[in-house]
Design a protein around this motif. Structure first.
Motif, PDB file in Angstrom:
ATOM      1  N   ALA A  92      41.185  38.871  37.033  1.00 15.31           N
ATOM      2  CA  ALA A  92      40.566  37.800  37.813  1.00 15.31           C
ATOM      3  C   ALA A  92      39.903  38.342  39.078  1.00 15.31           C
ATOM      4  O   ALA A  92      38.772  37.966  39.411  1.00 15.31           O
ATOM      5  CB  ALA A  92      41.605  36.733  38.167  1.00 15.31           C
ATOM      6  N   VAL A  93      40.601  39.232  39.779  1.00 12.49           N
ATOM      7  CA  VAL A  93      40.059  39.815  41.011  1.00 12.49           C
ATOM      8  C   VAL A  93      38.782  40.615  40.731  1.00 12.49           C
ATOM      9  O   VAL A  93      37.881  40.669  41.567  1.00 12.49           O
ATOM     10  CB  VAL A  93      41.134  40.707  41.695  1.00 12.49           C
ATOM     11  CG1 VAL A  93      40.544  41.572  42.789  1.00 12.49           C
ATOM     12  CG2 VAL A  93      42.260  39.840  42.234  1.00 12.49           C
ATOM     13  N   ASN A  94      38.697  41.204  39.540  1.00 12.82           N
ATOM     14  CA  ASN A  94      37.539  42.016  39.183  1.00 12.82           C
ATOM     15  C   ASN A  94      36.491  41.259  38.372  1.00 12.82           C
ATOM     16  O   ASN A  94      35.561  41.862  37.831  1.00 12.82           O
ATOM     17  CB  ASN A  94      37.994  43.264  38.425  1.00 12.82           C
ATOM     18  CG  ASN A  94      38.588  44.294  39.356  1.00 12.82           C
ATOM     19  OD1 ASN A  94      37.860  45.078  39.947  1.00 12.82           O
ATOM     20  ND2 ASN A  94      39.912  44.278  39.502  1.00 12.82           N
ATOM     21  N   GLY A  95      36.618  39.952  38.263  1.00 12.07           N
ATOM     22  CA  GLY A  95      35.612  39.137  37.613  1.00 12.07           C
ATOM     23  C   GLY A  95      35.586  39.218  36.100  1.00 12.07           C
ATOM     24  O   GLY A  95      34.573  38.904  35.466  1.00 12.07           O
ATOM     25  N   ILE A  96      36.693  39.629  35.502  1.00  9.20           N
ATOM     26  CA  ILE A  96      36.783  39.690  34.048  1.00  9.20           C
ATOM     27  C   ILE A  96      37.467  38.421  33.559  1.00  9.20           C
ATOM     28  O   ILE A  96      38.560  38.074  34.010  1.00  9.20           O
ATOM     29  CB  ILE A  96      37.561  40.933  33.586  1.00  9.20           C
ATOM     30  CG1 ILE A  96      36.782  42.191  33.955  1.00  9.20           C
ATOM     31  CG2 ILE A  96      37.841  40.874  32.093  1.00  9.20           C
ATOM     32  CD1 ILE A  96      37.481  43.476  33.619  1.00  9.20           C
ATOM     33  N   VAL A  97      36.820  37.740  32.630  1.00 10.50           N
ATOM     34  CA  VAL A  97      37.397  36.513  32.076  1.00 10.50           C
ATOM     35  C   VAL A  97      38.187  36.882  30.824  1.00 10.50           C
ATOM     36  O   VAL A  97      37.624  37.321  29.826  1.00 10.50           O
ATOM     37  CB  VAL A  97      36.301  35.476  31.748  1.00 10.50           C
ATOM     38  CG1 VAL A  97      36.924  34.235  31.107  1.00 10.50           C
ATOM     39  CG2 VAL A  97      35.524  35.116  33.007  1.00 10.50           C
ATOM     40  N   VAL A  98      39.500  36.716  30.912  1.00  5.48           N
ATOM     41  CA  VAL A  98      40.402  36.949  29.778  1.00  5.48           C
ATOM     42  C   VAL A  98      40.642  35.602  29.115  1.00  5.48           C
ATOM     43  O   VAL A  98      41.015  34.635  29.785  1.00  5.48           O
ATOM     44  CB  VAL A  98      41.733  37.576  30.251  1.00  5.48           C
ATOM     45  CG1 VAL A  98      42.719  37.677  29.096  1.00  5.48           C
ATOM     46  CG2 VAL A  98      41.492  38.931  30.889  1.00  5.48           C
ATOM     47  N   VAL A  99      40.438  35.541  27.802  1.00  5.03           N
ATOM     48  CA  VAL A  99      40.641  34.277  27.096  1.00  5.03           C
ATOM     49  C   VAL A  99      41.815  34.331  26.122  1.00  5.03           C
ATOM     50  O   VAL A  99      42.248  33.301  25.608  1.00  5.03           O
ATOM     51  CB  VAL A  99      39.355  33.823  26.363  1.00  5.03           C
ATOM     52  CG1 VAL A  99      38.267  33.479  27.377  1.00  5.03           C
ATOM     53  CG2 VAL A  99      38.871  34.865  25.379  1.00  5.03           C
ATOM     54  N   ALA A 100      42.352  35.521  25.881  1.00  5.44           N
ATOM     55  CA  ALA A 100      43.545  35.666  25.032  1.00  5.44           C
ATOM     56  C   ALA A 100      44.215  36.986  25.366  1.00  5.44           C
ATOM     57  O   ALA A 100      43.558  37.955  25.771  1.00  5.44           O
ATOM     58  CB  ALA A 100      43.182  35.618  23.555  1.00  5.44           C
TER      59      ALA A 100
END
Length: 156
Positions: free
Chosen positions: A79-87
């Motif tokens: 989240a801090v690095n702007g990566i969207v994890v969806v699973a």
């Protein structure tokens, strides 16, 4: 800045079969771990130590704590690095060696997270962030054995 956090729980041994610990085979290893406002955890020993396989054993709980901690640390750094994890799933394995005196210790844990992200261009960063998550994980920082990672990054 150092901030102390305390955690409290209760444990009740429920394995007294009427004669207590009269001998090694006379008692059950069952117990219940609880904390206010939370579901109880039914625990026992590993089957090899005369435990109940339907209950969580301490070795599984240690591995679960490492796996959960890495998940939570990874979601934070993503989240801090702007990566969207969806699973996110993980199939982790811990190795424990038993010593001749009846004791033992963990020698290694391998976490195998499979993380699904939304942006192909962030795959390398998403992979690299597992090292940072490991540094931030309170549990991994507290154990005296290596916690290795074999992550897989997928793109949704």
């Amino acid at each position: 800045m150092k901030i102390d956090h305390e955690y409290a729980l209760s444990l009740e041994w429920t394995g007294n079969r009427g004669v207590g610990t009269a001998d090694y085979r006379s008692y059950g290893r069952d117990h219940v771990v609880s904390a206010p406002g939370k579901h109880a955890i039914e625990g026992s020993a590993d089957r090899v130590f005369r435990g109940d396989t339907d209950r969580w054993n301490p070795e599984e709980l240690l591995l679960a704590a490492l796996t959960q901690c890495h998940l939570l640390s990874y979601l934070h750094v993503a989240a801090v690095n702007g990566i969207v994890v969806v699973a996110y799933t993980d199939d982790s394995v811990g190795t424990m060696v038993q010593t001749g005196d009846g004791g033992g210790r963990f020698t290694r844990a391998v976490l195998r997270p499979t993380v699904t992200i939304t942006d192909e261009g962030q795959r390398d960063l998403a992979l690299a962030l597992h090292a940072r998550a490991n540094e931030l994980c309170f549990i991994a920082s507290s154990v005296n054995f290596p916690v290795d990672h074999e992550p897989t990054i997928l793109v949704a």
